[in-house]
Design a protein around this motif. Structure first.
Motif, PDB file in Angstrom:
ATOM      1  N   THR A  68       0.856  -1.175   0.000  1.00 13.10           N
ATOM      2  CA  THR A  68       0.000   0.000   0.000  1.00 13.10           C
ATOM      3  C   THR A  68       0.899   1.234   0.000  1.00 13.10           C
ATOM      4  OG1 THR A  68      -0.121  -0.038   2.415  1.00 13.10           O
ATOM      5  CG2 THR A  68      -1.893  -1.149   1.208  1.00 13.10           C
ATOM      6  N   LYS A  69       0.302   2.389  -0.082  1.00  9.21           N
ATOM      7  CA  LYS A  69       1.094   3.625  -0.105  1.00  9.21           C
ATOM      8  C   LYS A  69       1.578   3.978   1.309  1.00  9.21           C
ATOM      9  CE  LYS A  69      -0.788   5.617  -4.278  1.00  9.21           C
ATOM     10  NZ  LYS A  69      -1.407   6.788  -4.885  1.00  9.21           N
ATOM     11  N   PHE A  70       2.646   4.758   1.342  1.00  6.76           N
ATOM     12  CA  PHE A  70       3.313   5.146   2.581  1.00  6.76           C
ATOM     13  C   PHE A  70       3.284   6.671   2.694  1.00  6.76           C
ATOM     14  CE2 PHE A  70       7.253   5.846   5.102  1.00  6.76           C
ATOM     15  CZ  PHE A  70       6.914   5.088   6.210  1.00  6.76           C
ATOM     16  N   PRO A  71       3.127   7.214   3.913  1.00  8.10           N
ATOM     17  CA  PRO A  71       3.071   8.672   4.068  1.00  8.10           C
ATOM     18  C   PRO A  71       4.379   9.364   3.670  1.00  8.10           C
ATOM     19  CG  PRO A  71       2.351   7.562   6.066  1.00  8.10           C
ATOM     20  CD  PRO A  71       2.891   6.509   5.162  1.00  8.10           C
ATOM     21  N   LYS A  72       4.247  10.550   3.118  1.00  4.17           N
ATOM     22  CA  LYS A  72       5.406  11.392   2.805  1.00  4.17           C
ATOM     23  C   LYS A  72       5.801  12.190   4.047  1.00  4.17           C
ATOM     24  CE  LYS A  72       3.887  12.211  -1.944  1.00  4.17           C
ATOM     25  NZ  LYS A  72       3.386  13.234  -2.871  1.00  4.17           N
ATOM     26  N   SER A  73       5.441  11.729   5.182  1.00 11.63           N
ATOM     27  CA  SER A  73       5.618  12.427   6.443  1.00 11.63           C
ATOM     28  C   SER A  73       7.096  12.578   6.811  1.00 11.63           C
ATOM     29  CB  SER A  73       4.900  11.630   7.539  1.00 11.63           C
ATOM     30  OG  SER A  73       5.316  12.012   8.807  1.00 11.63           O
ATOM     31  N   PRO A  74       7.452  13.676   7.489  1.00 12.13           N
ATOM     32  CA  PRO A  74       8.826  13.841   7.954  1.00 12.13           C
ATOM     33  C   PRO A  74       9.113  13.085   9.252  1.00 12.13           C
ATOM     34  CG  PRO A  74       7.559  15.768   8.521  1.00 12.13           C
ATOM     35  CD  PRO A  74       6.647  14.870   7.720  1.00 12.13           C
ATOM     36  N   ALA A  75       8.122  12.375   9.788  1.00  8.37           N
ATOM     37  CA  ALA A  75       8.309  11.645  11.044  1.00  8.37           C
ATOM     38  C   ALA A  75       9.387  10.574  10.888  1.00  8.37           C
ATOM     39  CB  ALA A  75       6.996  11.006  11.468  1.00  8.37           C
ATOM     40  N   GLU A  76      10.087  10.286  11.971  1.00  9.83           N
ATOM     41  CA  GLU A  76      11.144   9.279  11.935  1.00  9.83           C
ATOM     42  C   GLU A  76      10.599   7.874  12.118  1.00  9.83           C
ATOM     43  OE1 GLU A  76      14.199  10.338  14.680  1.00  9.83           O
ATOM     44  OE2 GLU A  76      14.647  12.214  13.647  1.00  9.83           O
ATOM     45  N   THR A  77       9.371   7.757  12.615  1.00  7.34           N
ATOM     46  CA  THR A  77       8.726   6.463  12.801  1.00  7.34           C
ATOM     47  C   THR A  77       7.301   6.551  12.285  1.00  7.34           C
ATOM     48  OG1 THR A  77      10.040   6.062  14.788  1.00  7.34           O
ATOM     49  CG2 THR A  77       8.090   4.713  14.497  1.00  7.34           C
ATOM     50  N   GLU A  78       6.928   5.623  11.425  1.00  5.93           N
ATOM     51  CA  GLU A  78       5.571   5.562  10.880  1.00  5.93           C
ATOM     52  C   GLU A  78       5.081   4.121  10.940  1.00  5.93           C
ATOM     53  OE1 GLU A  78       3.329   7.631   9.850  1.00  5.93           O
ATOM     54  OE2 GLU A  78       4.471   9.481   9.740  1.00  5.93           O
ATOM     55  N   TYR A  79       3.785   3.964  11.056  1.00  6.46           N
ATOM     56  CA  TYR A  79       3.184   2.638  10.972  1.00  6.46           C
ATOM     57  C   TYR A  79       2.846   2.360   9.520  1.00  6.46           C
ATOM     58  CZ  TYR A  79       2.889   2.559  15.993  1.00  6.46           C
ATOM     59  OH  TYR A  79       3.208   2.562  17.324  1.00  6.46           O
ATOM     60  N   TYR A  80       2.864   1.080   9.154  1.00  8.34           N
ATOM     61  CA  TYR A  80       2.584   0.682   7.787  1.00  8.34           C
ATOM     62  C   TYR A  80       1.756  -0.588   7.800  1.00  8.34           C
ATOM     63  CZ  TYR A  80       3.220  -0.926   3.043  1.00  8.34           C
ATOM     64  OH  TYR A  80       2.986  -1.369   1.768  1.00  8.34           O
ATOM     65  N   CYS A  81       0.721  -0.630   6.973  1.00  5.39           N
ATOM     66  CA  CYS A  81      -0.111  -1.820   6.826  1.00  5.39           C
ATOM     67  C   CYS A  81      -0.072  -2.292   5.384  1.00  5.39           C
ATOM     68  CB  CYS A  81      -1.559  -1.525   7.226  1.00  5.39           C
ATOM     69  SG  CYS A  81      -1.750  -1.232   8.983  1.00  5.39           S
ATOM     70  N   GLY A  82       0.137  -3.564   5.187  1.00  5.54           N
ATOM     71  CA  GLY A  82       0.153  -4.172   3.862  1.00  5.54           C
ATOM     72  C   GLY A  82      -0.389  -5.581   3.960  1.00  5.54           C
ATOM     73  N   GLN A  83      -0.142  -6.373   2.918  1.00  5.71           N
ATOM     74  CA  GLN A  83      -0.578  -7.763   2.904  1.00  5.71           C
ATOM     75  C   GLN A  83       0.604  -8.662   2.556  1.00  5.71           C
ATOM     76  OE1 GLN A  83      -4.290  -8.582   0.720  1.00  5.71           O
ATOM     77  NE2 GLN A  83      -4.407  -6.374   0.423  1.00  5.71           N
ATOM     78  N   LEU A  84       0.578  -9.877   3.098  1.00  5.90           N
ATOM     79  CA  LEU A  84       1.670 -10.823   2.916  1.00  5.90           C
ATOM     80  C   LEU A  84       1.108 -12.211   2.675  1.00  5.90           C
ATOM     81  CD1 LEU A  84       4.699 -11.710   3.272  1.00  5.90           C
ATOM     82  CD2 LEU A  84       4.193 -11.882   5.712  1.00  5.90           C
ATOM     83  N   ASN A  85       1.695 -12.925   1.732  1.00  3.87           N
ATOM     84  CA  ASN A  85       1.391 -14.332   1.497  1.00  3.87           C
ATOM     85  C   ASN A  85       2.696 -15.078   1.708  1.00  3.87           C
ATOM     86  OD1 ASN A  85       0.324 -16.791   0.767  1.00  3.87           O
ATOM     87  ND2 ASN A  85       0.232 -16.347  -1.408  1.00  3.87           N
TER      88      ASN A  85
END
Length: 159
Positions: A68-85
């Motif tokens: 999925t897309k990821f934030p262009k945020s300047p934060a040093e830590t971000e959460y990310y959700c995707g899918q995995l098989n």
């Protein structure tokens, strides 16, 4: 014949009576970022995230991701959700299931990833989706796939 018609009439009247139980819960997740504030991972960043996520799998040799897309945020830590098989202990593939990870960034690029939680299977996704929702993320919207048979080992980040 009359019994059949009566039974068919009752069945048609009750079709709306059953509670819906979809395999994937509704994805009405409030967006944390506007669409223009999101970006796709580069191939190098995908390799970093892939390495951090598959490190905890019982058989990490092959894994397929839906990104999925990821934030262009300047934060040093971000959460990310995707899918995995990926394969489970028995060697069976369970299908695409959501995951949530913490992504460490530097200079706006993903540098390190750590898996927080991976859904056990494709049906029991409630816990992971709840965490994604807390962060305004949705692993089922706007994803792009690696394609079948992508080797996680072959996609290590260049050093």
């Amino acid at each position: 014949m009359k019994k059949f018609l009566a039974l068919a009439t009752v069945a048609l009247c009750c079709t709306g009576c059953l509670r819906e139980n979809p395999l994937v819960p509704a994805t009405a997740i409030p967006a944390r970022y506007p669409t223009e504030d999101l970006r796709r991972f580069s191939e190098a960043e995908k390799a970093v995230v892939r390495q951090g996520v598959v490190a905890t799998l019982p058989n990490p040799a092959f894994a397929e991701f839906r990104w999925t897309k990821f934030p262009k945020s300047p934060a040093e830590t971000e959460y990310y959700c995707g899918q995995l098989n990926a394969q489970v202990d028995s060697g069976a593939w369970v299908g695409y299931r959501p995951f949530i990870a913490v992504i460490e960034t530097r200079d706006g690029l993903a540098r390190q990833a750590r898996l927080i939680e991976l859904s056990r299977d494709r049906i029991d996704v409630g816990s992971v989706l709840a965490q994604c929702r807390q962060h305004g993320l949705d692993p089922f919207v706007g994803f792009e796939s690696d394609g079948a048979g992508v080797s996680a080992a072959a996609q290590q980040p260049a050093r």
